[in-house]
Design a protein around this motif. Structure first.
Motif, PDB file in Angstrom:
ATOM      1  N   ARG A 180     -11.277  -9.930   4.981  1.00  0.00           N
ATOM      2  CA  ARG A 180      -9.993  -9.345   4.555  1.00  0.00           C
ATOM      3  C   ARG A 180     -10.183  -7.964   3.943  1.00  0.00           C
ATOM      4  O   ARG A 180      -9.392  -7.056   4.184  1.00  0.00           O
ATOM      5  CB  ARG A 180      -9.292 -10.255   3.556  1.00  0.00           C
ATOM      6  N   ASP A 181     -11.249  -7.837   3.146  1.00  0.00           N
ATOM      7  CA  ASP A 181     -11.537  -6.534   2.535  1.00  0.00           C
ATOM      8  C   ASP A 181     -11.865  -5.503   3.614  1.00  0.00           C
ATOM      9  O   ASP A 181     -11.454  -4.345   3.521  1.00  0.00           O
ATOM     10  CB  ASP A 181     -12.695  -6.663   1.548  1.00  0.00           C
ATOM     11  N   PHE A 182     -12.601  -5.933   4.640  1.00  0.00           N
ATOM     12  CA  PHE A 182     -12.920  -5.052   5.765  1.00  0.00           C
ATOM     13  C   PHE A 182     -11.633  -4.529   6.409  1.00  0.00           C
ATOM     14  O   PHE A 182     -11.484  -3.325   6.629  1.00  0.00           O
ATOM     15  CB  PHE A 182     -13.755  -5.804   6.810  1.00  0.00           C
ATOM     16  N   TYR A 183     -10.700  -5.428   6.718  1.00  0.00           N
ATOM     17  CA  TYR A 183      -9.460  -5.014   7.376  1.00  0.00           C
ATOM     18  C   TYR A 183      -8.611  -4.107   6.480  1.00  0.00           C
ATOM     19  O   TYR A 183      -7.967  -3.182   6.958  1.00  0.00           O
ATOM     20  CB  TYR A 183      -8.654  -6.217   7.839  1.00  0.00           C
ATOM     21  N   ARG A 184      -8.602  -4.385   5.179  1.00  0.00           N
ATOM     22  CA  ARG A 184      -7.866  -3.501   4.262  1.00  0.00           C
ATOM     23  C   ARG A 184      -8.469  -2.111   4.271  1.00  0.00           C
ATOM     24  O   ARG A 184      -7.757  -1.110   4.356  1.00  0.00           O
ATOM     25  CB  ARG A 184      -7.869  -4.070   2.846  1.00  0.00           C
ATOM     26  N   ALA A 185      -9.811  -2.026   4.183  1.00  0.00           N
ATOM     27  CA  ALA A 185     -10.471  -0.716   4.192  1.00  0.00           C
ATOM     28  C   ALA A 185     -10.234   0.001   5.513  1.00  0.00           C
ATOM     29  O   ALA A 185      -9.914   1.202   5.536  1.00  0.00           O
ATOM     30  CB  ALA A 185     -11.969  -0.886   3.933  1.00  0.00           C
ATOM     31  N   GLU A 186     -10.369  -0.725   6.595  1.00  0.00           N
ATOM     32  CA  GLU A 186     -10.148  -0.138   7.918  1.00  0.00           C
ATOM     33  C   GLU A 186      -8.731   0.430   8.030  1.00  0.00           C
ATOM     34  O   GLU A 186      -8.525   1.521   8.556  1.00  0.00           O
ATOM     35  CB  GLU A 186     -10.385  -1.201   8.988  1.00  0.00           C
ATOM     36  N   SER A 187      -7.752  -0.312   7.529  1.00  0.00           N
ATOM     37  CA  SER A 187      -6.368   0.155   7.618  1.00  0.00           C
ATOM     38  C   SER A 187      -6.136   1.400   6.762  1.00  0.00           C
ATOM     39  O   SER A 187      -5.354   2.273   7.132  1.00  0.00           O
ATOM     40  CB  SER A 187      -5.389  -0.963   7.247  1.00  0.00           C
ATOM     41  N   ILE A 188      -6.835   1.508   5.638  1.00  0.00           N
ATOM     42  CA  ILE A 188      -6.721   2.717   4.814  1.00  0.00           C
ATOM     43  C   ILE A 188      -7.233   3.919   5.599  1.00  0.00           C
ATOM     44  O   ILE A 188      -6.605   4.978   5.616  1.00  0.00           O
ATOM     45  CB  ILE A 188      -7.490   2.544   3.485  1.00  0.00           C
ATOM     46  N   PHE A 189      -8.370   3.757   6.287  1.00  0.00           N
ATOM     47  CA  PHE A 189      -8.914   4.866   7.077  1.00  0.00           C
ATOM     48  C   PHE A 189      -8.036   5.193   8.287  1.00  0.00           C
ATOM     49  O   PHE A 189      -8.086   6.303   8.797  1.00  0.00           O
ATOM     50  CB  PHE A 189     -10.353   4.583   7.502  1.00  0.00           C
TER      51      PHE A 189
END
Length: 163
Positions: free
Chosen positions: A137-146
């Motif tokens: 979930r943290d990966f997807y949140r970070a990816e979406s920020i980028f």
């Protein structure tokens, strides 16, 4: 040395070192979390900046060797590899000071289990569950920020991380 336009401010305790990894595998380094973070780092071409208290009193070679030992890809440590060594200083202020000194950085994410960030940094902050460490979930949140999304704009942000 490579110039990074995107950086990841990395805390260690609670993010890569966590209780769940110790309970499952008998070791503090969360190999799964390292692999997921490494995927993000490679896909987004990120430089790591150490914002962890582990940065205090250590030189670049020590930090680089430790990241390699954990399993991170080589050559991902930013040339200016850490925030200033001040104990007790607000972590968000130290990160902002680092960002102000690096106008070439266009995007960033802060990955930490503590929430002492500035209000202006909240949209770039992944508040990791310190017991379980960095996860999918943290990966997807970070990816979406980028990708330019902000909190509430995409499914990856809805009800993820701590509130």
């Amino acid at each position: 040395m490579k110039t990074f336009k995107k950086v990841l401010f990395l805390d260690m305790d609670g993010v890569i070192h966590n209780d769940a990894s110790y309970m499952k595998y008998g070791q503090m380094i969360d190999i799964g979390g390292v692999k997921i973070l490494s995927k993000l780092i490679l896909e987004q071409d990120l430089g790591i900046v150490f914002s962890s208290t582990w940065r205090i009193g250590v030189d670049r070679d020590v930090v680089s060797d430790y990241l390699k030992l954990c399993g991170f890809p080589p050559s991902v440590l930013h040339q200016d590899y850490k925030t200033r060594d001040l104990i007790g200083e607000h972590r968000g202020s130290l990160i902002q000071e680092w960002l102000d000194a690096h106008p070439e950085v266009e995007q960033y994410v802060i990955v930490d289990d503590d929430d002492d960030m500035l209000p202006s940094q909240k949209e770039n902050f992944i508040h990791v569950d310190g017991m379980n460490g960095f996860g999918v979930r943290d990966f997807y949140r970070a990816e979406s920020i980028f990708k330019g999304y902000r909190t509430g704009q995409c499914k990856e942000h809805i009800n993820m991380g701590r509130k």
